[in-house]
Design an enzyme around this catalytic site. Sequence first.
Site, mmCIF file in Angstrom:
data_model
loop_
_atom_site.group_PDB
_atom_site.id
_atom_site.type_symbol
_atom_site.label_atom_id
_atom_site.label_comp_id
_atom_site.label_asym_id
_atom_site.label_seq_id
_atom_site.Cartn_x
_atom_site.Cartn_y
_atom_site.Cartn_z
ATOM 1 N N SER A 166 -10.274 -0.361 7.103
ATOM 2 C CA SER A 166 -9.826 -0.276 5.823
ATOM 3 C C SER A 166 -9.080 -1.499 5.310
ATOM 4 C CB SER A 166 -9.044 1.066 5.702
ATOM 5 O OG SER A 166 -9.911 2.225 5.638
ATOM 6 N N LYS A 214 0.890 -1.385 -0.037
ATOM 7 C CA LYS A 214 0.034 0.019 0.033
ATOM 8 C C LYS A 214 1.090 1.186 0.045
ATOM 9 C CE LYS A 214 -3.937 2.019 2.541
ATOM 10 N NZ LYS A 214 -4.784 1.880 3.664
ATOM 11 N N SER A 272 -9.909 1.636 2.607
ATOM 12 C CA SER A 272 -9.008 2.393 1.786
ATOM 13 C C SER A 272 -7.914 1.568 1.257
ATOM 14 C CB SER A 272 -8.336 3.585 2.553
ATOM 15 O OG SER A 272 -7.486 2.926 3.442
#
Lengths: 487, 97
Positions: free
Chosen positions: A178, A79, A154
Amino acid sequence: MEKILTMNIVEMRELLKTGGISSVELTQFYLDRAKKYDRSVQAYLRLTEEIAMEMAADADRRIRAGEDGPLLGIPFGIKDIFCAKGLETTCASRMLEGFIAPYDSTIIKKLKEEHFVHLGRVNMDEFAMGSSTENSSFQTTRNPWDTDRIPGGSSGGSAAAVAAGLCAASLGTDTGGSIRQPAGLCGMVGMKPTYGRVSRYGLVAFASSLDQIGPIARNVTDTAVVLGAIAGYDPMDSTSIPQPVPDYTSFLGRDIKGMRIGIPKEYFIEGTEPDVKESVEAAIELFEKQGATLVDISLPHTEYAVATYYIICTAEASSNLARYDGVKYGMRVEGKDIIDMYKKTRMNGFGKEVKRRIILGTYVLSSGYYEAYYGKAGKVRTLIRKDFEHAFEKCDIIVTPVSPTTAFKIGEKVEDPLQMYLSDIFTIPVNLAGLPGMSVPCGFDGAGLPVGLQIIGKPLDEARMLQAAFVLESEKRLKTIPYRFID
Amino acid sequence: MKINKDVVEYVAHLGRLKLEPVEIDLYTSQLDRILEHMDRLNSLNTEGIEPTSRAVPVTCVPREDVKKDSITIEDSVMNAPDRKGNFFKVPPVIEVD
């Protein structure tokens, strides 16, 4: 090579060890897949191909020299929120475009010590704010099970990359769900460990009292392996918990006879899709058949969690994001004086959702409103934490749906932020209480979209959650990759 | 109506954000709805409840007072949009007549 997609990391490691495949070949396999399939998924912001091949070649040298380790030579999608020295770290924001991290976050340092392979940087909602990965400044990631739908957020890029078979495993961050929500919506396993279990040093902060790092993987075994590698005390993070890390994999395969499973009535509410309810109830029945005892529990302050969360997280975000001012790093738009420069930089650098949260956070912290909002939310957070403490006197783990619905259509909730916020109603209370939570696939809806089951544990009791999740996974044997991503 | 355009504009100024008129309109209506949802917390009696600021209590233990390496000055300024030597360069902060 396609059989790689059905292997867990332990099996991949065995194959690497016995010379059935090299890390360079494994890395090339995932890079080729990313180049072929990521046009339709858009999980990766950037592939770090050269670095990946260097790391893979280094891993192969180590394997030949007899070195071993749970992640040696395994390719990860990372990420774009973790600082990795020498690599661009953007948090999917124009504000940080071109920012080269000058140091490694602890999580990257740990993975490097394990000699993992850094395949590329995956997409996310800007500064981890959102539940759909539609707030990225660069691209909208798609759900591999239906590319017209969101992958969740997210950490949508992390979940989608694993689900489409574009990396062996990934890392996400979870502030209000998330990791669990995208893992659930993409049919993957995701773990948000106890707050403080994994060091946040070098993670770009969103809401510091809630953020936690964890794995997103294809199965429970991989989740246990990755968690074991990244958990542990770090003196660089003052919230890190100085407790030893158990061997999580040793809990997999143990039965759940006598385990007490709490079912909170507040999580089986109107508005939950019937297919979601049915899959979750079937999973609960399965646990009972395997010898667990079901216990009815109540978490009475659940309905206040979303309001509490958005006061606290926006307040912390407005403070954390004050550092993006055009002075030290990232974007700068010139102005007639320094205040004008700040304002123009932040106007151009931040997207809609980030600005909305900065304004909301600044409002709830402002003079005259502080006590009514932030002060009150802190107290309600105590009530929510106490609800869990009382519940855990009666049970060992709690199970609930991850989300009230399966993946929704791209664009469906963009114009209605409150509806988007409410979609995280089942995951948010776990962050407010600092507990570990995980998502494990438990079925599919009528349209073939994955449904996730949430398992919530006592502080530092991740092992017992993995134990229960492994039982469900072994019994269900659900499909973990959509057919369109198999050659 | 809990919030109006003037408040949004003022709060945006405090947060060092310049907003377009269309954004002010949008945020005013959206934030009003969100704050209305947040107001449900007022129905709870929280008298005598201590606020939770961190989820898991951890005692802050000072580390040993040992000199350690940190990132270099060059690394700390290498991402600066504008710099002069080892300093961050910014527009004038103090008005000069």
